[in-house]
Motif scaffolding. Sequence first.
Motif, PDB file in Angstrom:
ATOM      1  N   GLY A  38      -0.952   2.547   1.685  1.00 46.58           N
ATOM      2  CA  GLY A  38      -1.237   3.969   1.839  1.00 46.58           C
ATOM      3  C   GLY A  38      -0.384   4.681   2.872  1.00 46.58           C
ATOM      4  N   TYR A  39       0.413   3.940   3.618  1.00 46.91           N
ATOM      5  CA  TYR A  39       1.195   4.593   4.677  1.00 46.91           C
ATOM      6  C   TYR A  39       2.322   5.449   4.110  1.00 46.91           C
ATOM      7  CZ  TYR A  39       3.229   5.498   9.199  1.00 46.91           C
ATOM      8  OH  TYR A  39       3.691   6.137  10.323  1.00 46.91           O
ATOM      9  N   GLU A  41       2.218   7.204   1.392  1.00 41.99           N
ATOM     10  CA  GLU A  41       1.591   8.464   0.995  1.00 41.99           C
ATOM     11  C   GLU A  41       1.307   9.324   2.229  1.00 41.99           C
ATOM     12  OE1 GLU A  41       0.426   5.472  -0.094  1.00 41.99           O
ATOM     13  OE2 GLU A  41       1.255   5.591  -2.123  1.00 41.99           O
ATOM     14  N   TYR A  42       0.877   8.689   3.301  1.00 44.78           N
ATOM     15  CA  TYR A  42       0.641   9.408   4.557  1.00 44.78           C
ATOM     16  C   TYR A  42       1.934  10.055   5.049  1.00 44.78           C
ATOM     17  CZ  TYR A  42      -0.024  10.101   9.558  1.00 44.78           C
ATOM     18  OH  TYR A  42      -0.055  10.637  10.813  1.00 44.78           O
ATOM     19  N   GLN A  43       3.041   9.309   4.976  1.00 46.54           N
ATOM     20  CA  GLN A  43       4.327   9.868   5.391  1.00 46.54           C
ATOM     21  C   GLN A  43       4.699  11.071   4.524  1.00 46.54           C
ATOM     22  OE1 GLN A  43       6.645   6.180   5.129  1.00 46.54           O
ATOM     23  NE2 GLN A  43       7.235   6.521   7.246  1.00 46.54           N
ATOM     24  N   GLY A  44       4.302  11.060   3.275  1.00 48.51           N
ATOM     25  CA  GLY A  44       4.573  12.196   2.402  1.00 48.51           C
ATOM     26  C   GLY A  44       3.807  13.447   2.800  1.00 48.51           C
ATOM     27  N   ARG A  45       2.632  13.260   3.381  1.00 45.65           N
ATOM     28  CA  ARG A  45       1.814  14.410   3.806  1.00 45.65           C
ATOM     29  C   ARG A  45       2.182  14.890   5.198  1.00 45.65           C
ATOM     30  NH1 ARG A  45      -2.429  11.022   2.395  1.00 45.65           N
ATOM     31  NH2 ARG A  45      -3.128  11.072   4.547  1.00 45.65           N
TER      32      ARG A  45
END
Length: 55
Positions: A38-39, A41-45
């Motif tokens: 999930g990291y 995806e976190y970087q994408g946000r």
Amino acid sequence: MPIALGSWWGVLVVLATLPALAWRIVDEERYLAGHLPGYVEYQGRVHYRLLPSLW
């Protein structure tokens, strides 16, 4: 803090450590992206690492 205390040697020490800090942040993010689900995806946000609107 070194500027507030008038320590120019302290300013030099802080400036000398900034590249090492930036390298560590980038290296840690690379590790987390590869090992923590999930990291990526976190970087994408979250587009900034340390200073909002700057880096």
